[in-house]
Design a protein around this motif. Structure first.
Motif, mmCIF file in Angstrom:
data_model
loop_
_atom_site.group_PDB
_atom_site.id
_atom_site.type_symbol
_atom_site.label_atom_id
_atom_site.label_comp_id
_atom_site.label_asym_id
_atom_site.label_seq_id
_atom_site.Cartn_x
_atom_site.Cartn_y
_atom_site.Cartn_z
ATOM 1 N N LEU A 104 -0.233 -0.016 -14.522
ATOM 2 C CA LEU A 104 0.636 -1.160 -14.247
ATOM 3 C C LEU A 104 2.062 -0.869 -14.705
ATOM 4 C CD1 LEU A 104 1.713 -3.395 -16.581
ATOM 5 C CD2 LEU A 104 -0.734 -3.730 -16.850
ATOM 6 N N THR A 105 2.206 -0.117 -15.798
ATOM 7 C CA THR A 105 3.534 0.239 -16.291
ATOM 8 C C THR A 105 4.280 1.075 -15.258
ATOM 9 O OG1 THR A 105 2.749 0.190 -18.579
ATOM 10 C CG2 THR A 105 4.797 1.365 -18.161
ATOM 11 N N LEU A 106 3.584 2.025 -14.646
ATOM 12 C CA LEU A 106 4.217 2.860 -13.619
ATOM 13 C C LEU A 106 4.512 2.059 -12.350
ATOM 14 C CD1 LEU A 106 2.363 6.294 -13.839
ATOM 15 C CD2 LEU A 106 4.669 5.731 -14.592
ATOM 16 N N CYS A 107 3.572 1.198 -11.951
ATOM 17 C CA CYS A 107 3.798 0.376 -10.755
ATOM 18 C C CYS A 107 5.010 -0.530 -10.944
ATOM 19 C CB CYS A 107 2.559 -0.455 -10.440
ATOM 20 S SG CYS A 107 1.151 0.502 -9.812
ATOM 21 N N GLU A 108 5.159 -1.079 -12.131
ATOM 22 C CA GLU A 108 6.285 -1.962 -12.422
ATOM 23 C C GLU A 108 7.593 -1.184 -12.487
ATOM 24 O OE1 GLU A 108 7.884 -5.844 -13.423
ATOM 25 O OE2 GLU A 108 5.879 -5.262 -12.766
ATOM 26 N N ALA A 109 7.548 0.040 -13.014
ATOM 27 C CA ALA A 109 8.763 0.815 -13.268
ATOM 28 C C ALA A 109 9.264 1.550 -12.038
ATOM 29 C CB ALA A 109 8.507 1.820 -14.400
ATOM 30 N N TYR A 110 8.370 1.883 -11.094
ATOM 31 C CA TYR A 110 8.748 2.727 -9.955
ATOM 32 C C TYR A 110 9.701 1.989 -9.016
ATOM 33 C CZ TYR A 110 8.311 5.778 -5.872
ATOM 34 O OH TYR A 110 8.572 6.611 -4.820
ATOM 35 N N ASP A 140 -9.336 -13.345 -18.290
ATOM 36 C CA ASP A 140 -8.687 -12.059 -18.041
ATOM 37 C C ASP A 140 -7.191 -12.271 -17.900
ATOM 38 O OD1 ASP A 140 -11.117 -10.726 -17.985
ATOM 39 O OD2 ASP A 140 -11.332 -10.924 -15.800
ATOM 40 N N ILE A 141 -6.418 -11.324 -18.425
ATOM 41 C CA ILE A 141 -5.007 -11.227 -18.079
ATOM 42 C C ILE A 141 -4.933 -10.283 -16.889
ATOM 43 C CG2 ILE A 141 -2.709 -10.479 -18.801
ATOM 44 C CD1 ILE A 141 -3.452 -11.189 -21.660
ATOM 45 N N GLU A 142 -4.452 -10.785 -15.761
ATOM 46 C CA GLU A 142 -4.375 -9.983 -14.543
ATOM 47 C C GLU A 142 -2.927 -9.655 -14.213
ATOM 48 O OE1 GLU A 142 -8.357 -11.433 -12.127
ATOM 49 O OE2 GLU A 142 -6.415 -12.288 -11.563
ATOM 50 N N TYR A 143 -2.740 -8.456 -13.666
ATOM 51 C CA TYR A 143 -1.410 -8.008 -13.230
ATOM 52 C C TYR A 143 -1.419 -7.854 -11.710
ATOM 53 C CZ TYR A 143 2.540 -4.920 -12.336
ATOM 54 O OH TYR A 143 3.698 -4.356 -11.824
ATOM 55 N N ASN A 144 -0.286 -8.149 -11.105
ATOM 56 C CA ASN A 144 -0.169 -8.078 -9.655
ATOM 57 C C ASN A 144 0.150 -6.643 -9.222
ATOM 58 O OD1 ASN A 144 -0.046 -8.821 -6.984
ATOM 59 N ND2 ASN A 144 2.021 -9.678 -7.112
ATOM 60 N N PHE A 145 -0.906 -5.828 -9.113
ATOM 61 C CA PHE A 145 -0.755 -4.455 -8.630
ATOM 62 C C PHE A 145 -0.380 -4.473 -7.147
ATOM 63 C CE2 PHE A 145 -3.560 -3.881 -12.291
ATOM 64 C CZ PHE A 145 -3.038 -2.735 -12.885
ATOM 65 N N PRO A 172 0.819 -1.229 0.000
ATOM 66 C CA PRO A 172 0.000 0.000 0.000
ATOM 67 C C PRO A 172 0.846 1.270 0.000
ATOM 68 C CG PRO A 172 -0.898 -1.603 1.538
ATOM 69 C CD PRO A 172 0.438 -2.133 1.090
ATOM 70 N N GLU A 173 1.970 1.251 0.707
ATOM 71 C CA GLU A 173 2.859 2.421 0.735
ATOM 72 C C GLU A 173 3.440 2.688 -0.650
ATOM 73 O OE1 GLU A 173 4.781 2.666 5.190
ATOM 74 O OE2 GLU A 173 5.499 1.088 3.869
ATOM 75 N N ILE A 174 3.806 1.621 -1.349
ATOM 76 C CA ILE A 174 4.337 1.775 -2.706
ATOM 77 C C ILE A 174 3.292 2.418 -3.606
ATOM 78 C CG2 ILE A 174 5.072 0.518 -4.774
ATOM 79 C CD1 ILE A 174 6.379 -1.523 -2.905
ATOM 80 N N PHE A 175 2.051 1.955 -3.500
ATOM 81 C CA PHE A 175 0.990 2.497 -4.349
ATOM 82 C C PHE A 175 0.760 3.978 -4.054
ATOM 83 C CE2 PHE A 175 -3.640 2.673 -5.651
ATOM 84 C CZ PHE A 175 -3.357 2.651 -7.008
ATOM 85 N N GLU A 176 0.757 4.347 -2.784
ATOM 86 C CA GLU A 176 0.585 5.758 -2.428
ATOM 87 C C GLU A 176 1.731 6.596 -2.987
ATOM 88 O OE1 GLU A 176 -1.992 7.305 -1.064
ATOM 89 O OE2 GLU A 176 -3.002 5.362 -1.182
ATOM 90 N N ARG A 205 -12.364 3.679 -7.294
ATOM 91 C CA ARG A 205 -11.283 3.591 -6.327
ATOM 92 C C ARG A 205 -10.001 3.194 -7.030
ATOM 93 N NH1 ARG A 205 -12.001 -2.170 -3.226
ATOM 94 N NH2 ARG A 205 -12.471 -3.428 -5.046
ATOM 95 N N GLN A 206 -8.927 3.150 -6.226
ATOM 96 C CA GLN A 206 -7.626 2.709 -6.710
ATOM 97 C C GLN A 206 -7.133 3.570 -7.871
ATOM 98 O OE1 GLN A 206 -8.848 -1.365 -7.229
ATOM 99 N NE2 GLN A 206 -8.052 -1.984 -5.236
ATOM 100 N N PHE A 207 -7.273 4.922 -7.654
ATOM 101 C CA PHE A 207 -6.676 5.882 -8.573
ATOM 102 C C PHE A 207 -7.293 5.732 -9.960
ATOM 103 C CE2 PHE A 207 -2.387 7.413 -10.437
ATOM 104 C CZ PHE A 207 -2.779 8.730 -10.368
ATOM 105 N N ILE A 208 -6.484 5.550 -11.015
ATOM 106 C CA ILE A 208 -7.019 5.468 -12.378
ATOM 107 C C ILE A 208 -7.409 4.047 -12.762
ATOM 108 C CG2 ILE A 208 -5.768 7.520 -13.147
ATOM 109 C CD1 ILE A 208 -3.732 5.655 -14.481
ATOM 110 N N MET A 209 -7.466 3.163 -11.779
ATOM 111 C CA MET A 209 -7.832 1.775 -12.064
ATOM 112 C C MET A 209 -9.279 1.668 -12.527
ATOM 113 S SD MET A 209 -6.577 -1.298 -11.965
ATOM 114 C CE MET A 209 -7.278 -2.933 -12.216
ATOM 115 N N ARG A 210 -10.145 2.462 -11.916
ATOM 116 C CA ARG A 210 -11.572 2.376 -12.237
ATOM 117 C C ARG A 210 -12.110 3.793 -12.348
ATOM 118 N NH1 ARG A 210 -14.875 -1.786 -12.194
ATOM 119 N NH2 ARG A 210 -13.384 -3.093 -11.086
#
Length: 512
Positions: A382-388, A320-325, A4-8, A255-260
């Motif tokens: 997901l690209t940003l989550c993976e790259a950060y 579905d192709i799911e990514y581990n956010f 959760p801290e990473i996502f924030e 919720r979850q920013f630009i996810m939805r």
């Protein structure tokens, strides 16, 4: 650092460095609506371009269109959206917050899956190299019990959704002891269905005008143009039609920013095939799309397939192709075998034949369809989550986006060491030589170290530093973002170096 801290941190990073802003920010924002900033729009455009080229440029039998957002209202009646485009919603009476009932259950299942993984991780440490994870999953009583619970929830949820028994879904939520994330209470309302389409009028006058809808998906624009494309392009089965564009859904739970979001962008391809071959093509596109995702350098372990618990009314297979956010595995792309439902329904409602004549068999039929549908905004996230990443460098923390160079917003930063002695003029000259082919940027403010850090933070793969030796020897220092290594490169070689490193062609080659 917790997930959760990473996502924030990712969310904060997006605003601080010009990737994503809350829409109407100076007015306090608008729920579930976002604007893309100067770096975000470049990254987004690069992701879109890569998808588009991989579909239309690498496949001779796939072409693109751009259908209008407004379409005849009968289209949405034919597609089933008017009567059946609903989500099961439930309210918590104490927090007054509304949730998707199926998502509450999916999140609960994910927590159980995490328990399974913890059990397997503990066993792997205990048994060492001889450990057989697959065997452990099927024989350990606790793991088996956890998996049976997941399967039981799947089966009950599927039955409740398919039969419309919403009381069954509420009972399942209560039986599992699911609490509101805000209030922590189990004081739930009944589950109800909410239609997600936005409606408007054909003119500014209220009443007496035909009702229109903001499209909730881009696929229908492809279906109603099937014959137009097939005839004008002389297309032969199998062939595909691709489209990118905005879609709109009245997401009750955002919720979850630009996810939805309420306004988002889809990238869809509808592949028309001969009946009876659809499941073979479904398997083909399932494998092809996963390969496409992994070509961006994203770890394979962060992806998984998730078969649908409940098939949509139009499908005979769906995954579905799911990514581990940081908040768990979530859908980023769907592959669906839609049968002949869409073209068949549009035949029925429009009165026009939407058939393909096969000259080899001398027969006419409604083609079946295999769909690939990806959310551009979710791909962006997901690209940003993976790259950060945050790294310790010489006692300091370096924040860096390790984006693939082909999709990075800025390809290279041109950095004159000082703002005198002819260095700015040489920087301007190099900039003018590169800007027609690449998105490059001149930065001359602050120390060279601070400039490196700013470029790291927006994912710029190369920094081109111009010093006094550059004037005499005609070369520059090129710094690589990921390794921070530096090398001298002749000015006349910069174009070729960048072309080899940042071109989308380098990505496309991975798909051939």
């Amino acid at each position: 650092m917790s997930q959760p801290e990473i996502f924030e941190k990712v969310i904060s990073h997006c605003k601080e460095y010009g990737f994503v802003f809350p829409s109407s920010d100076i007015y306090g924002g608008l729920a579930a609506v976002y604007d893309y900033g100067q770096n975000g729009v470049e990254l987004r455009n690069n992701l879109r371009q890569y998808w588009w080229k991989s579909m239309t440029q690498l496949n001779q039998n796939i072409v693109g269109i751009d259908a209008a957002i407004f379409m005849h209202p009968k289209i949405w009646k034919a597609s089933g959206h008017v009567d059946g485009f609903n989500d099961p919603m439930i309210d918590n009476k104490d927090s007054k917050k509304r949730y998707r009932a199926d998502v509450l259950l999916e999140d609960h299942q994910e927590k159980i899956r995490q328990k399974i993984e913890k059990e397997i991780d503990k066993a792997a440490k205990r048994f060492g190299e001889t450990f057989d994870a697959a065997l452990y999953r099927t024989t350990n009583p606790r793991v088996v019990e956890y998996q049976q619970k997941i399967d039981q929830i799947d089966a009950t949820l599927k039955e409740g959704l398919e039969t419309g028994n919403l009381a069954m879904i509420k009972q399942l939520i209560e039986d599992e002891g699911i609490v509101c994330p805000i209030s922590g209470s189990k004081n739930w309302t009944d589950v109800r269905q909410f239609n997600l389409m936005y409606s408007t009028q054909m003119s500014a006058l209220e009443g007496g005008e035909d009702q229109l809808y903001l499209r909730p998906e881009t696929a229908q624009g492809i279906f109603v143009n099937f014959l137009n494309v097939q005839k004008t392009g002389r297309m032969k089965l199998p062939f595909g039609i691709a489209q990118t564009g905005k879609a709109f859904r009245n997401e009750i739970v955002a919720r979850q920013f630009i996810m939805r979001m309420k306004e988002f962008e889809q990238m869809e391809m509808q592949f028309f095939v001969k009946p009876g071959t659809e499941l073979d093509w479904y398997q083909h596109w399932k494998e092809s799309r996963l390969k496409w995702h992994q070509s961006l350098g994203i770890k394979a372990t962060n992806y998984r397939f998730h078969d649908h618990v409940k098939l949509a009314h139009y499908a005979n297979a769906a995954v579905d192709i799911e990514y581990n956010f940081p908040f768990g595995f979530k859908e980023v792309e769907g592959i669906h075998s839609r049968t002949d439902f869409d073209l068949g329904k549009h035949e029925e409602f429009s009165g026009k034949k939407l058939r393909y004549f096969d000259p080899e068999t001398n027969e006419s039929f409604v083609p079946f369809v295999v769909e690939t549908s990806i959310g551009l905004d979710r791909l962006f996230l997901l690209t940003l989550c993976e790259a950060y990443q945050e790294e310790e460098v010489d006692g300091d923390t370096r924040t860096v986006l390790k984006l693939h160079p082909a999709i990075a917003p800025v390809k290279a930063a041109i950095l004159p060491l000082v703002k005198k002695d002819g260095l700015p003029e040489l920087a301007e000259k190099i900039y003018n030589e590169l800007r027609l082919d690449f998105n490059v940027y001149i930065e001359d403010k602050d120390s060279i170290g601070k400039r490196y850090r700013r470029m790291d933070a927006i994912g710029t793969p190369f920094c081109i530093t111009i010093d006094h030796d550059s004037l005499e020897q005609g070369d520059v220092t090129v710094r690589y973002r990921d390794t921070m290594e530096q090398t001298r490169v002749k000015i006349e070689d910069l174009r070729n170096m960048l072309q080899n490193e940042v071109s989308i062609t380098s990505l496309l080659k991975k798909l051939i």
